[in-house]
Design a protein around this motif. Sequence first.
Motif, short mmCIF file in Angstrom:
data_model
loop_
_atom_site.label_atom_id
_atom_site.label_comp_id
_atom_site.label_asym_id
_atom_site.label_seq_id
_atom_site.Cartn_x
_atom_site.Cartn_y
_atom_site.Cartn_z
N PHE A 36 33.69 -15.87 15.87
CA PHE A 36 32.52 -16.91 16.83
C PHE A 36 31.75 -17.29 15.66
O PHE A 36 30.93 -18.54 15.95
N LYS A 37 31.56 -16.73 14.49
CA LYS A 37 30.33 -17.38 13.59
C LYS A 37 30.54 -18.61 13.15
O LYS A 37 29.37 -19.37 12.84
N ARG A 39 30.92 -21.20 14.92
CA ARG A 39 30.17 -22.15 15.73
C ARG A 39 28.41 -22.32 15.09
O ARG A 39 28.25 -23.43 15.07
N HIS A 139 26.17 -21.10 18.44
CA HIS A 139 26.79 -20.08 19.28
C HIS A 139 26.68 -20.46 20.92
O HIS A 139 27.64 -20.06 21.49
N LEU A 165 24.63 -13.33 18.16
CA LEU A 165 25.81 -13.87 19.24
C LEU A 165 25.23 -13.93 20.36
O LEU A 165 25.21 -14.77 21.43
N CYS A 288 34.88 -11.66 20.11
CA CYS A 288 34.33 -12.49 18.95
C CYS A 288 34.98 -12.24 17.80
O CYS A 288 34.83 -13.17 16.85
#
Length: 318
Positions: A36-37, A39, A139, A165, A288
């Motif tokens: 997810f990082k 984003r 995020h 997050l 994630c």
Amino acid sequence: MTLHIETPLIESRAMSFASGRSVWLKLDAMQPSGSFKLRGIGLACETYLARGARRFISSSGGNAGLAVAYAGRRLGVPVVVVVPETTSERAKALLELEKAEVIVQGSSWQEANAYTQSLIRESDAFLHPFDDPLLWQGHATLIDEVFHFGLKPDALVLSVGGGGLMSGVIEGLYRNGWQDIPVFAVETMGAASFHAALNAGHTVELDQITSVATSLGAKRVCEQAFDWSKKHSIQSVLVSDQSALTACERFLDDHRLLVEPACGASLAAIYEKIPELDEFNNILVVVCGGATTTIEQLRKLKLPALNSIGEKNNENPD
């Protein structure tokens, strides 16, 4: 056009059956950088480039560093990633695959990060792994996608390390009018800085990280994450390292997708049917990711040597 992609949102029949309720998965492990990082870091990199940055610098050999390296390659901006000596060869190889310059410095993430600060020039942008409003804004797009899909869950489950997050996800809930959805913040024992902050009534620094879930290894959660706990319904959940590792293996069997122990923590909350979720029938879990993990690493970590991991694994607090 963004650097991150819209990731699949699927109902997990295996996890729904195991838990006795509908379980939906937001599969951000499928982002191009592996987590997810991308984003938030993608948005931050684009923003800093527009402000005149000519080089990106990161001090993470984990998910954050990989996201910076990917973003830099896509944007045509040089990237320097400083990693500690404990960083795996696989992580370094993945960074180099994204054309980042990798510098090995120090025996811990703290030492690598201190050296990183000495390298920063006026035309550079330093990308923090979790504590930057641009990251939270990026995020939050994860929730935008769920909203546009048309699914409103009863509860949301995610893993917490530095709190980036969670800060972004809750920002996304509010900007889509979903502030009534409670968040279950899952950490492993030995990396529970958010849990410690809730108990203390303010953010505190852990003496050490003793969990194998190194991506949760922020000794202090960001202030934004703690501030959200005063405004939003957030419940802290702790699971063991063994539970997180077992959840990773079960998830691989169920969905053919390998994730790291940090992600396994939130999956364990579902597989183990934690009582905190008993009243909810429609649960969203943020998967994630974790690009540097291999199945061999997971199996080694499940050996009885778990308790000897200790502080040496505190190298990549994402």
